[in-house]
Design a protein around this motif. Structure first.
Motif: not given
Length: 268
Positions: A56-67
């Motif tokens: 969930f942390e990774a899913w909500d991470n904006t940088q992860v979403q953009e990457a």
């Protein structure tokens, strides 16, 4: 005269032990990573209980979403471009008799597979840096083109294998029935080679999605893909979030590679 027994490497002393040791060394780190992606602790080395918080942390991470979006855009574009080029190359090198320079063409198409990836990355860096200076453009197209060039041989191999396993009789029959070359290709050749094209596209997609070296050399500022983002995180503070992202990538890769092998084995 008695017929000698055929040799099998599995009968050699210690074969089982060596095989088991090899599998453990290959897959134990991966299994450990998957297990610790469900670690509730903020440490990657200390188990703090079962939890899916890092997913969930990774899913909500904006940088992860953009990457992730950037990685998917590059991978899909590279897969489409490289598969199109590989399809034309496979048709040109298999649907005709042998010709002068055919071996040289095979070597040139498969050259990225033979040369270390770091060499290809440096060459692409120099080439695209020259264009960047001349044009001032620093967009995502460079990464797409670089990945496409690197993925061509990976898409070419299953497509060529599919074409070489196809009988020319159906295409010849279509020509005998007055079908034009384009009609023969559209209604006979293309449907028969679609499993190879799909397999090549999936393989190219996986190779592009997982690439780090070429991306690191070619990308401009703010163009991190998911693998390069993870590499940057490993240089800072390591958390189980990286394990969660890696596990998700592993699941996607296994799924696509399974589909690749199923399609590549399909003959009818």
């Amino acid at each position: 005269m008695a017929k000698g027994k055929s040799f099998s490497v599995t009968t050699l002393p210690g074969f089982t032990a060596i095989a088991l040791t090899t599998f453990v060394l290959l897959y134990a780190p991966i299994v450990t990573m998957v297990i610790y992606s469900f670690n509730d602790s903020e440490s990657v080395a200390l188990w703090g209980g079962f939890s899916v918080r890092w997913y969930f942390e990774a899913w909500d991470n904006t940088q992860v979403q953009e990457a992730t979006v950037r990685s998917l855009v590059i991978a899909v574009s590279a897969a489409v471009i490289s598969t199109t080029v590989a399809t034309m190359a496979a048709l040109g090198t298999t649907r005709r008799g042998r010709f002068k320079g055919q071996t040289f063409i095979y070597v040139m198409i498969n050259q990225p597979l033979m040369v270390p990836e770091i060499v290809t990355a440096v060459a692409l860096l120099i080439f695209f840096a020259t264009i960047k200076v001349a044009t001032g453009y620093t967009g995502l197209a460079y990464l797409i083109l670089a990945h496409s060039a690197f993925c061509v041989p990976f898409a070419y191999l299953p497509i060529r294998a599919r074409l070489e396993g196809m009988d020319l009789a159906l295409e010849t029959a279509a020509s005998d029935l007055y079908a034009r070359p384009w009609q023969t290709f559209r209604h006979v050749t293309l449907p028969l080679m679609m499993p190879g094209i799909a397999a090549g596209a999936m393989l190219a997609f996986v190779i592009s999605l997982d690439d780090v070296i070429i991306t690191e050399f070619v990308k401009s500022a703010g163009q991190d893909t998911l693998p390069t983002y993870m590499l940057g995180q490993l240089r800072r503070a390591i958390t189980p979030e990286v394990n969660a992202i890696s596990t998700a990538l592993l699941a996607l890769t296994v799924l696509l590679l399974t589909a690749f092998f199923i399609l590549n084995r399909k003959r009818d």
